[in-house]
Design a protein around this motif. Structure first.
Motif, PDB file in Angstrom:
ATOM      1  N   ARG A  24       0.464  -0.891   0.041  1.00  0.00           N
ATOM      2  CA  ARG A  24      -0.361   0.098  -0.077  1.00  0.00           C
ATOM      3  C   ARG A  24       0.662   1.562  -0.009  1.00  0.00           C
ATOM      4  O   ARG A  24       0.200   2.218   0.330  1.00  0.00           O
ATOM      5  CB  ARG A  24      -0.518   0.102   1.311  1.00  0.00           C
ATOM      6  N   GLN A  25       2.641   0.729   0.283  1.00  0.00           N
ATOM      7  CA  GLN A  25       3.255   2.194  -0.155  1.00  0.00           C
ATOM      8  C   GLN A  25       2.377   3.065   0.881  1.00  0.00           C
ATOM      9  O   GLN A  25       2.905   4.209   0.458  1.00  0.00           O
ATOM     10  CB  GLN A  25       3.343   2.984  -1.146  1.00  0.00           C
ATOM     11  N   TYR A  26       3.570   3.004   2.546  1.00  0.00           N
ATOM     12  CA  TYR A  26       2.767   3.914   3.695  1.00  0.00           C
ATOM     13  C   TYR A  26       3.889   4.073   3.763  1.00  0.00           C
ATOM     14  O   TYR A  26       5.044   3.786   3.394  1.00  0.00           O
ATOM     15  CB  TYR A  26       2.007   2.771   4.607  1.00  0.00           C
ATOM     16  N   LEU A  27       3.334   5.486   4.763  1.00  0.00           N
ATOM     17  CA  LEU A  27       4.653   6.112   5.188  1.00  0.00           C
ATOM     18  C   LEU A  27       5.060   4.981   5.793  1.00  0.00           C
ATOM     19  O   LEU A  27       4.046   4.582   6.914  1.00  0.00           O
ATOM     20  CB  LEU A  27       3.925   7.929   5.129  1.00  0.00           C
ATOM     21  N   PRO A  28       6.785   5.745   6.041  1.00  0.00           N
ATOM     22  CA  PRO A  28       7.025   5.353   7.889  1.00  0.00           C
ATOM     23  C   PRO A  28       6.226   5.581   9.092  1.00  0.00           C
ATOM     24  O   PRO A  28       6.319   4.965   9.302  1.00  0.00           O
ATOM     25  CB  PRO A  28       8.822   5.810   7.783  1.00  0.00           C
ATOM     26  N   GLN A  29       5.638   6.842   8.974  1.00  0.00           N
ATOM     27  CA  GLN A  29       5.240   7.355   9.548  1.00  0.00           C
ATOM     28  C   GLN A  29       3.278   6.797  10.418  1.00  0.00           C
ATOM     29  O   GLN A  29       2.851   5.880  11.864  1.00  0.00           O
ATOM     30  CB  GLN A  29       4.203   8.958   9.994  1.00  0.00           C
ATOM     31  N   GLN A  30       3.317   5.636   9.196  1.00  0.00           N
ATOM     32  CA  GLN A  30       1.801   4.897   8.990  1.00  0.00           C
ATOM     33  C   GLN A  30       2.697   3.749   9.697  1.00  0.00           C
ATOM     34  O   GLN A  30       1.475   3.291  10.453  1.00  0.00           O
ATOM     35  CB  GLN A  30       1.387   5.370   7.863  1.00  0.00           C
ATOM     36  N   VAL A  31       3.338   3.770   9.077  1.00  0.00           N
ATOM     37  CA  VAL A  31       3.369   1.749   9.801  1.00  0.00           C
ATOM     38  C   VAL A  31       4.143   2.566  11.127  1.00  0.00           C
ATOM     39  O   VAL A  31       3.828   1.019  11.998  1.00  0.00           O
ATOM     40  CB  VAL A  31       5.521   1.708   8.965  1.00  0.00           C
ATOM     41  N   ILE A  32       4.657   2.783  11.474  1.00  0.00           N
ATOM     42  CA  ILE A  32       5.210   3.050  13.195  1.00  0.00           C
ATOM     43  C   ILE A  32       3.466   3.311  14.005  1.00  0.00           C
ATOM     44  O   ILE A  32       2.921   2.615  15.309  1.00  0.00           O
ATOM     45  CB  ILE A  32       5.760   4.090  13.551  1.00  0.00           C
ATOM     46  N   GLY A  33       2.956   4.383  13.063  1.00  0.00           N
ATOM     47  CA  GLY A  33       1.664   4.605  13.928  1.00  0.00           C
ATOM     48  C   GLY A  33       0.842   3.332  14.314  1.00  0.00           C
ATOM     49  O   GLY A  33       0.548   2.483  15.145  1.00  0.00           O
ATOM     50  N   GLU A  34       0.982   2.071  12.872  1.00  0.00           N
ATOM     51  CA  GLU A  34       0.068   0.688  12.809  1.00  0.00           C
ATOM     52  C   GLU A  34       0.704  -0.269  13.842  1.00  0.00           C
ATOM     53  O   GLU A  34      -0.016  -1.270  14.459  1.00  0.00           O
ATOM     54  CB  GLU A  34       0.264   0.258  11.529  1.00  0.00           C
ATOM     55  N   LEU A  35       1.907  -0.002  14.302  1.00  0.00           N
ATOM     56  CA  LEU A  35       2.775  -0.737  15.071  1.00  0.00           C
ATOM     57  C   LEU A  35       2.519  -0.455  16.612  1.00  0.00           C
ATOM     58  O   LEU A  35       2.293  -1.486  16.850  1.00  0.00           O
ATOM     59  CB  LEU A  35       4.976  -1.139  15.129  1.00  0.00           C
ATOM     60  N   LEU A  36       2.478   1.217  16.722  1.00  0.00           N
ATOM     61  CA  LEU A  36       1.782   1.210  17.953  1.00  0.00           C
ATOM     62  C   LEU A  36       0.340   0.438  18.256  1.00  0.00           C
ATOM     63  O   LEU A  36       0.130   0.562  19.181  1.00  0.00           O
ATOM     64  CB  LEU A  36       2.181   2.696  17.765  1.00  0.00           C
ATOM     65  N   GLN A  37      -0.879   1.118  17.822  1.00  0.00           N
ATOM     66  CA  GLN A  37      -1.672   0.075  17.819  1.00  0.00           C
ATOM     67  C   GLN A  37      -1.742  -1.247  18.021  1.00  0.00           C
ATOM     68  O   GLN A  37      -2.984  -1.764  18.817  1.00  0.00           O
ATOM     69  CB  GLN A  37      -3.061   0.627  16.554  1.00  0.00           C
ATOM     70  N   ALA A  38      -1.276  -2.018  17.318  1.00  0.00           N
ATOM     71  CA  ALA A  38      -0.843  -3.290  17.786  1.00  0.00           C
ATOM     72  C   ALA A  38      -0.456  -3.404  18.706  1.00  0.00           C
ATOM     73  O   ALA A  38      -0.605  -4.621  19.648  1.00  0.00           O
ATOM     74  CB  ALA A  38       0.313  -3.979  16.340  1.00  0.00           C
ATOM     75  N   GLU A  39       0.812  -2.613  19.512  1.00  0.00           N
ATOM     76  CA  GLU A  39       1.058  -2.980  20.675  1.00  0.00           C
ATOM     77  C   GLU A  39      -0.020  -2.528  21.745  1.00  0.00           C
ATOM     78  O   GLU A  39      -0.662  -3.291  22.603  1.00  0.00           O
ATOM     79  CB  GLU A  39       2.506  -1.851  20.834  1.00  0.00           C
TER      80      GLU A  39
END
Length: 150
Positions: free
Chosen positions: A33-48
């Protein structure tokens, strides 16, 4: 780009188990989906966050010492005098905010334990704490606390 192994190892060392569990699927999805780095970090934080909440609920369920895993949805309200609307209201836990108590009274086999467990589990899922006692255990505990001047 950093290799997968050290990233997962770092997550494990930091006890970021939610991030670690979601990492592979999330990165694959993010690349597609060509996420921006901050989107990836946001998704990882939500998972945590979700993992920590789930772990907290599991812990609270354990220390609540419910006799069995039963929910309001499992109770058969048909052909019983139990007020379904009241039980569902209690399961939302608002009585706790009002510092109110709930006492279930009825004969053997009327569903008191099932409903108490279901209400308690529902309240715990909303972030509250609870502890299940049957009457005998509660009276013994109160007497012991009274003797110890607590």
């Amino acid at each position: 780009m950093m290799e997968r192994g050290p990233i997962l190892q770092a997550m494990a060392e930091l006890k970021l188990y939610g991030m670690k569990a979601a990492y592979d699927e999330l990165v694959t999805h993010a690349v597609k989906r060509q996420y921006l780095p901050q989107q990836v970090i946001g998704e990882l934080l939500q998972a945590e966050i979700h993992e920590k909440q789930a772990r907290s609920i599991r812990y609270q369920m354990t220390i609540a010492r419910m006799p069995r895993a039963q929910d309001v949805e499992d109770f058969q309200f048909a052909d019983t005098p139990v007020n379904e609307t009241l039980v569902r209201d209690l399961a939302r836990g608002e009585f706790l905010d009002l510092k109110r108590n709930v006492v279930l009274v009825g004969g053997t086999g009327t569903g008191k334990t099932h409903l108490a467990t279901a209400i308690g589990r529902s309240c715990i899922r909303t972030g509250r704490r609870g502890r299940f006692f049957n009457v005998v255990d509660l009276v013994n505990r109160l007497e012991a606390d009274s003797r110890a001047a607590r």
